[in-house]
Design a protein around this motif. Structure first.
Motif, PDB file in Angstrom:
ATOM      1  N   VAL C  15      14.425  -3.473  22.881  1.00  0.00           N
ATOM      2  CA  VAL C  15      15.072  -2.205  23.208  1.00  0.00           C
ATOM      3  C   VAL C  15      15.377  -2.159  24.699  1.00  0.00           C
ATOM      4  N   ILE C  19      19.110  -1.849  26.304  1.00  0.00           N
ATOM      5  CA  ILE C  19      19.477  -0.710  27.145  1.00  0.00           C
ATOM      6  C   ILE C  19      19.911  -1.176  28.533  1.00  0.00           C
ATOM      7  N   GLN C 240      11.422  12.250  25.924  1.00  0.00           N
ATOM      8  CA  GLN C 240      12.696  12.952  25.969  1.00  0.00           C
ATOM      9  C   GLN C 240      12.724  14.007  27.070  1.00  0.00           C
ATOM     10  N   GLY C 243      13.890  12.557  30.404  1.00  0.00           N
ATOM     11  CA  GLY C 243      15.330  12.441  30.555  1.00  0.00           C
ATOM     12  C   GLY C 243      16.035  13.764  30.375  1.00  0.00           C
ATOM     13  N   GLY C 244      15.345  14.740  29.785  1.00  0.00           N
ATOM     14  CA  GLY C 244      16.005  15.988  29.446  1.00  0.00           C
ATOM     15  C   GLY C 244      15.718  17.115  30.414  1.00  0.00           C
ATOM     16  N   VAL C 277      18.203   5.817  34.068  1.00  0.00           N
ATOM     17  CA  VAL C 277      18.307   5.660  32.607  1.00  0.00           C
ATOM     18  C   VAL C 277      17.357   4.562  32.133  1.00  0.00           C
ATOM     19  N   VAL C 280      13.664   5.727  32.483  1.00  0.00           N
ATOM     20  CA  VAL C 280      13.287   6.693  31.451  1.00  0.00           C
ATOM     21  C   VAL C 280      13.101   5.987  30.116  1.00  0.00           C
ATOM     22  N   ALA C 281      14.011   5.033  29.825  1.00  0.00           N
ATOM     23  CA  ALA C 281      13.896   4.298  28.565  1.00  0.00           C
ATOM     24  C   ALA C 281      12.596   3.507  28.516  1.00  0.00           C
ATOM     25  N   PHE C 284       9.782   5.814  27.958  1.00  0.00           N
ATOM     26  CA  PHE C 284       9.824   6.281  26.566  1.00  0.00           C
ATOM     27  C   PHE C 284       9.191   5.244  25.641  1.00  0.00           C
ATOM     28  N   VAL C 285       9.616   4.011  25.812  1.00  0.00           N
ATOM     29  CA  VAL C 285       9.113   2.943  24.956  1.00  0.00           C
ATOM     30  C   VAL C 285       7.601   2.755  25.163  1.00  0.00           C
TER      31      VAL C 285
END
Lengths: 297, 601, 305
Positions: C15, C19, C240, C243-244, C277, C280-281, C284-285
């Protein structure tokens, strides 16, 4: 549910009450449905129903308060905005934008997500592995950031917003449809169809599809609500739908500098937005309870 | 004084369709060291009775009774807190599904000791664990100390049921309520669990309330039996008397419906027409009258009277003793021995293995589901394939249906290799009937559409004739005409299985693979379906591969038998020979268990 | 467990790779880096010069591998705008956003846990209906809007909390409430559904038949099972939120990663956006892996698999 259905393996079960009748007995579904219908009617009839031209500016009647305030008047029921435009008329025309974005984005997202989910759930194996990786990737991407960046570069407009939202909101469709299709295709009637010589296409359209349509509709109503929220956030930051369009997010952004003077500028658009999303979520909950009992979403 | 004395117990369930009278005024008592079995088909109220004793019904249930006296305390007069001291204290329960009855995230030791610690607050944990180890030993669990830190998923089904039983005995209860404790287990394990229960009963002087749907199971295991129908005990008495000399018309028919392991093939099973009644609203008269072979006009109005016969008590409006002959159905040979023709199917050295969900890097375990299995089927014969769960019999069935490609080996159907034929030709030759009538029909299609689909797919008959062909087949399968346009949800389990059979036969296959077609059905419905299958085979000259874990059913139907164990066919041959002179050790063990299960005593 | 973890790790790495490649492509395709570097006034020759010196004329895959190699050593490029190294720039903003995310999840769980349990055990009663209605409404409220309403209430009318900027813990109260209020319904619904399902299982019936107290049945037997999926979901939500939080940081003028991202997007400062980005990814992972570990610790079926 305090009442349970009669279950017995070999007595004639209670005749299944029609889906429609069960839906009409679901209070959440009824409230949500009526609310949603109201918004749709307002959006469709905005040209006839709106008391004023939503774009007509006037410096003399800027920032009029709503009718329930001390200086309010029935001419401008919800008052006017900082440009002197009638707030209620803008709100009504804004419903059109909100619904268009919601419906189109959810449709695009549904087309992408459902296709991926159905393929992964039906064929499993390598296909599933690749699609699952794609889903994980999508979930790991901060959607809002990517959407903002893309809009910044690609420019603005309703259809670009739909394109961006549609291509970021598909994950739940894919996840739910994948699981649902997996469950259905492991059932004996799919096995029986294969044994009867049916092709993959026939099995997917005649055996699988009718049994996962409910799942699609449930996710569709939830994601339509999510699209409304996301579009509002984009508008609020000034990207996406541009002035002078009466987008609700944009109206809230415009009202922000007048927070102290006239908080209704933010409150009313927010309430409209909240009611619309609430309606979509309630319809989603109702559909879930009626069409796909026992599922979590 | 009895340990348990129940008088006029009633349970009502509030449902979407109205109030369901699940239990309608039943009375019974159980002495120390005695086993009382409540026997009945699904929906008869037997399980609800078990749950109602300790007030454990679902939330929509309400119970009423004149008294439920357990060890001189009347449970009907206790409040919830007092009841909790009884649950797991004086009375303990074990349930059907050992796979789901234990909490998956708590250790065995924790689950065994927590009840004792709750009921006797002063107990030291060490003492509780010692008692757990002691009881596990008594319940035949090897290495009991090692089990305590283990979790349910690490134990086999039989072992879990032993743990459940040991756990139930922790507080030294006087009454053990066992709700279908062996139903989910394989035959060999069933016999062991029954032996264990009897042993423990003797050791602890336990009163046992045994709930089951299987009459033959309790013949020697229970001291007394109560047969339930439509929420009532219609007949009760000493076990042997109820089974050998039943008085109530229902009991008589029920016994005639069950295939008998000792009987030879060829006879026709007794049957009960129709379905059990829905117990909604006000119920009058005898509730069995809709299916009763000796029904009379008086049965609709009068309340059935308590009658006694030798060793049994039963409730009936009339005195059926005078009509004794009618209770026993035609056991005469109804099917003539059919002719067996040339070879139809040959499976040679079939092997199938599954990869256990592998990712990119763990190329770990593969499961060898079928190992080098071979079998042959001649046109017009019934081959019974017997095996316990996980023996690979369903996998082999899927290979024969062409739904799965074997790793090795070949399947030849009427002389052509399965690999060579396309899916339509294969579909015309062989069709399946599956076990679960609830998942074998697509809920979104009508009965007519479901049965018609194979004709459309294969392009058989002129399109305008197809509706008529479908109707004829459904008629033949005994489905009432008014149900042709219904959806599966409106059908009962037995009716659904008739539709599934019609779907399988409508395209005129020569071979039908029946994978446990009656296992999900009640005995009285099972006999209807078995009789139907027998008739169709004779009339249409069909060949069956009949898969079942139920030896008596196979014995009833099969000309030849193949026994499957751990993916291999360990023995096959003429049915009489295999059943009477089994050669392989596993077959012998299987038959001994089944025999012991029925004759345990 | 190890096999499962290994599989998840491989997935996480894949992932991350995808990304990084996608963001790299987006940045290369959406803007001409040479123009960004040289400014709009740069002449054609100057641009060509810049392309050669920065290697922008090489094949895209070579450029990506070059970029990825640097990224792995912690060099995520420089900001077009401030010319600072991107990684330290982002890391200096991360504590604010991380604090916000932790507090928001905290608010969400604090609301969802008791309400979810109560709603499930009082299924169909008024408390259940109330909890579900509140959840439905709050799920329909955009967080920036609830943020603005909070500002109106606590900042303007009551004047008890700072309305913007980052001074002390009090600055986090309103943003965390606004975000937590949006997160709580999702957690509540899952927990309630899980509890309802669990309370209908055979092993709960066994526990009742043992005479255990309702408290023990609910907290020990039911919750231990129902909370497992909630943990996974909370991890997803945490990722989330990172990033949100753009919008809520904009509303409250919080100097976090979201604000940096938003400013960088507006200035077309793509190296920064790309790095955020990616970061954050990765977080998240990682959070998902962590959730799997926790689930493994709580669920013996996973632990010993």
């Amino acid at each position: 549910m305090t009442e349970t259905q009669v279950t017995a393996t070999d007595s004639i079960g209670v005749r299944p009450v029609g889906l429609w009748r069960r839906a009409l007995r679901h209070p959440g579904f009824v409230v949500g449905g009526v609310l949603l219908l109201f918004f749709v009617l307002v959006a469709l009839g905005a040209d006839l129903l709106a008391p004023h031209d939503p774009y007509a500016q006037s410096l003399v009647r800027r920032l009029r308060p709503p009718v329930w305030s001390a200086n309010g008047s029935w001419t401008f029921i919800l008052g006017t905005d900082p440009f002197g435009r009638d707030y209620l008329s803008r709100l009504m025309h804004g419903a059109r934008i909100a619904l268009a974005v919601a419906f189109a984005s959810a449709l695009l997202a549904g087309a992408i997500g459902a296709t991926l989910g159905v393929l992964a759930g039906y064929f499993r194996g390598r296909v599933d592995q690749v699609i699952s990786l794609l889903i994980s990737t999508r979930l790991a991407l901060p959607a809002l950031l990517v959407a903002l960046a893309v809009l910044q570069v690609a420019g603005s407009g309703l259809w670009i917003v739909v394109l961006v939202l549609g291509s970021t909101l598909w994950d739940r469709f894919a996840v739910v449809m994948r699981t649902a299709v997996m469950q259905v295709s492991s059932l004996d009637y799919v096995m029986a169809a294969r044994a009867a010589g049916a092709s993959h296409g026939r099995i997917m359209t005649r055996e699988v599809a009718p049994n996962v349509l409910g799942h699609f509709l449930v996710v569709f109503s939830y994601e339509a609500g999510q699209a409304v929220l996301a579009a509002a956030a984009l508008s609020f930051l000034g990207l996406g739908i541009q002035a002078p369009q009466p987008s609700w997010g944009l109206m809230m952004a415009e009202g922000r500098s007048w927070l102290l003077v006239n908080p209704w500028l933010i409150a009313n658009a927010g309430v409209a937005l909240m009611l619309l999303v609430l309606a979509m979520n309630l319809v989603g909950d109702g559909l879930r309870d009626v069409l796909t009992p026992g599922e979590r979403f | 004084m009895p340990v348990l004395d129940v008088a006029d117990l009633r349970v009502d369930l509030r449902t979407t369709a109205g109030v369901l009278r699940a239990v309608r005024g039943i009375s019974f008592s159980i002495e120390r060291g005695e086993t009382f079995a409540l026997v009945g088909e699904s929906g008869s109220g037997k399980s609800m009775t078990a749950l109602a004793l300790l007030d454990l019904m679902p939330r929509n249930g309400r119970r009423q009774a004149e008294r439920i006296v357990l060890d001189s305390r009347d449970l009907i007069r206790l409040d919830e807190d007092e009841l909790r001291t009884v649950r797991g204290g004086t009375a303990a329960m074990i349930f059907q599904e050992p796979m789901t009855a234990l909490n998956p995230v708590l250790s065995i030791g924790d689950q065994m000791t927590e009840g004792l610690l709750e009921h006797r607050p002063g107990t030291a944990l060490g003492e509780a664990r010692r008692r757990a180890v002691d009881l596990l030993t008594r319940c035949g669990v090897a290495e009991p100390e090692r089990r305590l830190p283990q979790y349910p998923h690490e134990l086999s089904g039989g072992l879990r049921q032993r743990v459940m039983i040991a756990s139930a005995l922790m507080t030294g209860p006087k009454l053990l309520i066992a709700d279908e404790p062996t139903t989910a287990l394989d035959v060999t394990v069933q016999a062991q669990i029954l032996d264990l229960l009897r042993e423990l009963q003797r050791a602890f002087d336990l009163a046992i309330l045994f709930i089951t749907h299987d009459l033959s199971l309790v013949r020697r295991f229970a001291h007394r039996i109560g047969v339930m129908y439509a929420g009532e005990i219609v007949e009760s008495g000493v076990a042997e008397a109820v089974i050998t000399a039943p008085s109530h018309p229902y009991t008589r028919r029920l016994i005639a419906c069950a295939p008998d392991l000792a009987a030879k093939r060829g006879h026709r099973l007794g049957f009960l027409t129709g379905l059990p009644p829905r117990l909604l609203g006000v119920l009058d008269g005898c509730q069995f009258r809709f299916r009763c072979p000796v029904v009379q006009a008086a049965c609709a109005g009068a309340i059935p009277q308590q009658r006694t016969a030798t060793g049994v008590e039963y409730r009936c409006v009339q005195d059926p003793q005078g009509t004794a002959g009618q209770g026993v159905p035609e056991r005469a040979a109804a099917s003539s021995p059919h002719s067996v023709g040339e070879s139809l199917l040959q499976a040679r050295d079939v092997s199938v293995s599954y990869r256990l969900r592998g990712g990119l890097f763990d190329r770990s375990a593969t499961i060898q589901a079928v190992r080098g299995a071979s079998l042959t089927l001649a046109r017009g014969e019934v081959l019974g394939l017997v095996g316990e769960s996980g023996s690979g019999k369903s996998t082999l069935a899927r290979v024969i249906l062409g739904l799965e490609v074997p790793d090795e080996g070949s399947v030849t159907l009427a002389g052509t290799s399965m690999r060579a034929v396309d899916r339509r030709a294969r579909a015309r030759a062989v069709q399946p009937v599956f076990q679960d009538p609830y998942s074998s029909l697509n809920p979104r299609h009508t009965v007519g559409a479901i049965v018609r689909a194979p004709l459309d797919i294969l392009g058989l008959h002129q399109p305008k004739d197809r509706a008529r062909v479908v109707e004829q087949m459904l008629d033949r399968c005994g489905l009432p005409r008014h149900l042709f346009a219904s959806y599966p949800a409106q059908l009962s389990g037995g009716q659904r299985q008739r539709v599934a059979i019609a779907r399988a036969l409508v395209s005129g296959p020569s071979l039908v693979v029946c994978d446990e077609p009656t296992s999900a059905l009640d005995v009285s419905i099972q006999s209807q379906i078995l009789n139907l299958l027998q008739d169709l085979q004779r009339d249409l000259g069909l060949t069956y591969l009949f898969i079942s874990h139920n030896l008596a059913v196979v014995r009833h139907l099969a000309d030849r038998v193949a026994v499957m164990y751990r993916g291999e066919i360990v023995e096959s041959g003429d049915a009489d020979q295999v059943f009477e002179r089994p050669e392989h050790a596993y077959t012998q063990a299987l038959l001994a268990s089944a025999g012991r299960r029925e004759a345990s005593g | 467990m190890l096999a499962l973890l290994g599989r998840k790790l491989v997935e996480a790495i894949l992932v991350g790779l995808i990304i990084s490649f996608v963001t790299f492509l987006l940045v290369t395709w959406t803007g001409d880096l040479a123009i960004a570097l040289g400014g709009l006034g740069a002449s054609r020759e100057e641009l060509q010069q810049l392309r050669t010196t920065h290697g922008l004329d090489r094949p895209i895959l070579v450029q990506y591998l070059d970029w990825a190699a640097k990224a792995l050593s912690g060099d995520l490029g420089r900001s077009f705008f401030s010319k600072e190294d991107v990684l330290p720039l982002i890391l200096s903003r991360l504590p604010v956003t991380a604090t916000l995310a932790v507090c928001s999840i905290g608010v969400g769980i604090a609301l969802a846990l008791p309400l979810g349990i109560l709603a499930a055990i009082r299924q169909g009663r008024w408390i259940d209906h109330t909890a579900q209605s509140v959840a439905a409404v709050s799920q329909a409220m955009p967080s920036f809007w609830s943020g603005l309403l909070l500002i109106l209430l606590f900042g303007v009318n009551l004047q008890v909390l700072p309305i913007s900027g980052y001074e002390n813990w009090a600055s986090f109260v309103m943003p965390s409430l606004a975000l937590g209020w949006f997160v709580f319904p999702i957690l509540l619904r899952l927990l309630r559904a899980g509890m309802v399902e669990t309370l209908n299982t055979d092993y709960i019936r066994t526990a009742r038949a043992k005479g255990l107290s309702p408290r023990r049945i609910i907290l020990k037997h039911a919750l231990r099972n129902a909370v497992l999926p909630v943990i996974s979901l909370a991890a997803v939500q945490f990722g989330q939120l990172l990033g949100g939080s753009v919008v809520i940081e904009a509303v409250f003028a919080l100097p976090g990663v979201g604000q940096l991202a938003w400013n960088s997007i507006q200035r077309a400062d793509f190296p920064v956006v790309q790095a955020i980005v990616l970061l954050v990814a990765v977080i998240f992972v990682t959070m998902n892996l962590l959730a799997d570990l926790i689930n493994g610790a709580l669920d013996p079926r996973i632990r010993r698999a």
